[in-house]
Write a protein that holds these residues in place. Structure first.
Motif, PDB file in Angstrom:
ATOM      1  N   LEU A 186      49.093  65.137  -9.352  1.00 57.47           N
ATOM      2  CA  LEU A 186      48.004  64.271  -9.780  1.00 57.47           C
ATOM      3  C   LEU A 186      48.403  63.592 -11.090  1.00 57.47           C
ATOM      4  CD1 LEU A 186      44.955  66.665  -9.171  1.00 57.47           C
ATOM      5  CD2 LEU A 186      46.039  65.086  -7.554  1.00 57.47           C
ATOM      6  N   ALA A 187      48.240  62.280 -11.151  1.00 50.77           N
ATOM      7  CA  ALA A 187      48.647  61.536 -12.346  1.00 50.77           C
ATOM      8  C   ALA A 187      47.709  61.782 -13.518  1.00 50.77           C
ATOM      9  CB  ALA A 187      48.713  60.038 -12.040  1.00 50.77           C
ATOM     10  N   SER A 188      46.528  62.325 -13.261  1.00 49.56           N
ATOM     11  CA  SER A 188      45.553  62.641 -14.304  1.00 49.56           C
ATOM     12  C   SER A 188      44.771  63.856 -13.854  1.00 49.56           C
ATOM     13  CB  SER A 188      44.624  61.445 -14.557  1.00 49.56           C
ATOM     14  OG  SER A 188      43.948  61.078 -13.374  1.00 49.56           O
ATOM     15  N   PRO A 189      44.054  64.514 -14.763  1.00 54.21           N
ATOM     16  CA  PRO A 189      43.304  65.705 -14.351  1.00 54.21           C
ATOM     17  C   PRO A 189      42.348  65.458 -13.193  1.00 54.21           C
ATOM     18  CG  PRO A 189      43.416  65.591 -16.733  1.00 54.21           C
ATOM     19  CD  PRO A 189      43.983  64.306 -16.227  1.00 54.21           C
ATOM     20  N   GLU A 190      41.778  64.259 -13.128  1.00 60.02           N
ATOM     21  CA  GLU A 190      40.921  63.892 -12.013  1.00 60.02           C
ATOM     22  C   GLU A 190      41.295  62.486 -11.547  1.00 60.02           C
ATOM     23  OE1 GLU A 190      36.422  64.792 -11.077  1.00 60.02           O
ATOM     24  OE2 GLU A 190      36.544  63.037 -12.395  1.00 60.02           O
ATOM     25  N   VAL A 191      41.728  62.379 -10.313  1.00 57.10           N
ATOM     26  CA  VAL A 191      42.115  61.092  -9.736  1.00 57.10           C
ATOM     27  C   VAL A 191      40.903  60.508  -9.018  1.00 57.10           C
ATOM     28  CG1 VAL A 191      43.564  59.967  -7.997  1.00 57.10           C
ATOM     29  CG2 VAL A 191      44.536  61.728  -9.507  1.00 57.10           C
ATOM     30  N   VAL A 192      40.569  59.266  -9.357  1.00 55.98           N
ATOM     31  CA  VAL A 192      39.420  58.586  -8.754  1.00 55.98           C
ATOM     32  C   VAL A 192      39.942  57.518  -7.799  1.00 55.98           C
ATOM     33  CG1 VAL A 192      37.337  57.218  -9.181  1.00 55.98           C
ATOM     34  CG2 VAL A 192      38.033  59.002 -10.810  1.00 55.98           C
ATOM     35  N   VAL A 193      39.448  57.532  -6.574  1.00 54.04           N
ATOM     36  CA  VAL A 193      39.915  56.618  -5.537  1.00 54.04           C
ATOM     37  C   VAL A 193      38.702  55.954  -4.885  1.00 54.04           C
ATOM     38  CG1 VAL A 193      41.239  56.395  -3.392  1.00 54.04           C
ATOM     39  CG2 VAL A 193      41.898  58.119  -5.087  1.00 54.04           C
ATOM     40  N   PRO A 194      38.697  54.622  -4.791  1.00 50.66           N
ATOM     41  CA  PRO A 194      37.551  53.958  -4.148  1.00 50.66           C
ATOM     42  C   PRO A 194      37.507  54.218  -2.649  1.00 50.66           C
ATOM     43  CG  PRO A 194      39.255  52.353  -4.681  1.00 50.66           C
ATOM     44  CD  PRO A 194      39.688  53.653  -5.293  1.00 50.66           C
ATOM     45  N   ILE A 195      36.296  54.225  -2.114  1.00 48.10           N
ATOM     46  CA  ILE A 195      36.106  54.306  -0.673  1.00 48.10           C
ATOM     47  C   ILE A 195      35.223  53.135  -0.243  1.00 48.10           C
ATOM     48  CG2 ILE A 195      36.305  56.813  -0.504  1.00 48.10           C
ATOM     49  CD1 ILE A 195      33.237  56.945  -0.384  1.00 48.10           C
ATOM     50  N   ARG A 196      35.353  52.766   1.019  1.00 50.22           N
ATOM     51  CA  ARG A 196      34.420  51.816   1.609  1.00 50.22           C
ATOM     52  C   ARG A 196      33.902  52.436   2.894  1.00 50.22           C
ATOM     53  NH1 ARG A 196      36.908  49.295   5.942  1.00 50.22           N
ATOM     54  NH2 ARG A 196      39.191  49.376   5.967  1.00 50.22           N
ATOM     55  N   MET A 197      32.700  52.053   3.267  1.00 50.16           N
ATOM     56  CA  MET A 197      32.125  52.580   4.497  1.00 50.16           C
ATOM     57  C   MET A 197      32.489  51.642   5.637  1.00 50.16           C
ATOM     58  SD  MET A 197      30.824  55.376   3.480  1.00 50.16           S
ATOM     59  CE  MET A 197      29.912  55.922   4.936  1.00 50.16           C
TER      60      MET A 197
END
Length: 299
Positions: free
Chosen positions: A36-47
């Motif tokens: 993981l590049a950071s402690p928490e990786v945030v990734v967008p989602i679409r429905m």
């Protein structure tokens, strides 16, 4: 009218990778290394067609849209994508659904590196399905199953349109927001719910666009606003059946959360199911190491 349940319309995997006799993800489907590049990786989602879709890189190529499916006990790539990427075949497996657990023969292929945003997963064996038509029916090239995140915390936040991937653990179950779960059929995530006075386990299934779905046998056991009526037909990876609908005269309870008079679906599968119409009411965090889930009410 077609109603898709368990993440799979005509071809996917939700609650249906029955490749081995023991519950839980097969070791080969878990990545051998996670970065993981950071402690928490945030990734967008679409429905897409009622299901959360993320963009995935495979062996440096892509991005490709994949359904994020909490109900899938394994990861699937469409056969066309496996050929396009020349993924090496390493074996064969039989998969299915709870009605026909071993109904379809499929290939196992190896992925060197899979990336979801700034999270990198190395060394995975996944299922390749020929004639899967994932693009047509799911709007995706594959299905991301839970073994990918076996050692991580995965948060699905519908309101913000993102998933969050990190390390750590959830606090012990309190029966309110944090609940324990057990492995369901084929290694799915089965949580305890209460439907009126009926207590049962239900698979957590972000791959299903429906809400609360129950086996047909419960139609006569629950207080309903009216007689269930046919609302469509559904297909899983190996079966097809009629779907009935009715409104519950009562409450569905998940932890400390109450859903008043929800619409219910009844079908020919032997397991209950919680899909996106219900899951989107929460911010979900899944801790597979400790078999815990946090249901936090969405703002």
């Amino acid at each position: 009218m077609k109603t898709s349940l368990l993440a799979v319309a005509l071809a996917g995997l939700s609650a249906s990778l029955f490749a081995g006799p023991e519950p839980g993800p097969a070791e080969g489907e878990r990545p051998t290394r996670v970065e993981l590049a950071s402690p928490e990786v945030v990734v967008p989602i679409r429905m897409e067609k009622g299901r959360p879709v993320v963009q995935v890189m495979i062996d440096g190529k892509g991005p490709f849209p994949f359904v994020l499916d909490t109900g899938a006990a394994g990861t699937v790539v469409g056969g066309d994508l496996a050929k396009e990427l020349e993924l090496p075949v390493v074996g064969e497996v039989r998969i299915g659904d709870p009605i026909n657990p071993h109904g379809i023969a499929a290939k196992q292929v190896r992925i060197g590196q899979l990336s979801i945003g700034a999270a990198t997963f190395t060394g995975m064996v996944v299922t390749s399905m020929e004639d899967s038509d994932l693009r047509e029916h799911l709007g995706a090239r594959g299905v991301l199953g839970m073994p990918v995140f076996a050692e991580l915390l995965l948060t699905l936040d519908y309101g913000r349109g993102e998933i969050r991937i990190g390390r750590g653990e959830l606090p012990p179950p309190d029966g309110k927001e944090v609940v324990a779960y057990r492995p369901g059929l084929g290694g799915t995530i089965a949580v305890s719910i209460k439907v009126a006075t009926l207590e049962l386990d239900a698979d957590l299934d972000s791959g299903s666009p429906s809400g609360i779905s129950l086996p047909n046998k419960y139609m006569n056991d629950l207080p309903l606003e009216g007689k269930p009526v046919e609302v469509g037909r559904a297909r899983t990876v190996a079966s097809e059946f009629v779907v009935y609908g009715a409104t519950l005269k009562g409450t569905v309870k998940i932890g400390a959360h109450n859903l008043e008079q929800p619409a219910l679906r009844f079908n020919g599968l032997p397991v209950a199911n919680i899909g996106n119409e219900t899951l989107r009411l929460f911010v979900l965090t899944i801790d597979q190491k400790d078999r815990r889930i946090r249901f936090h009410e969405a703002a």
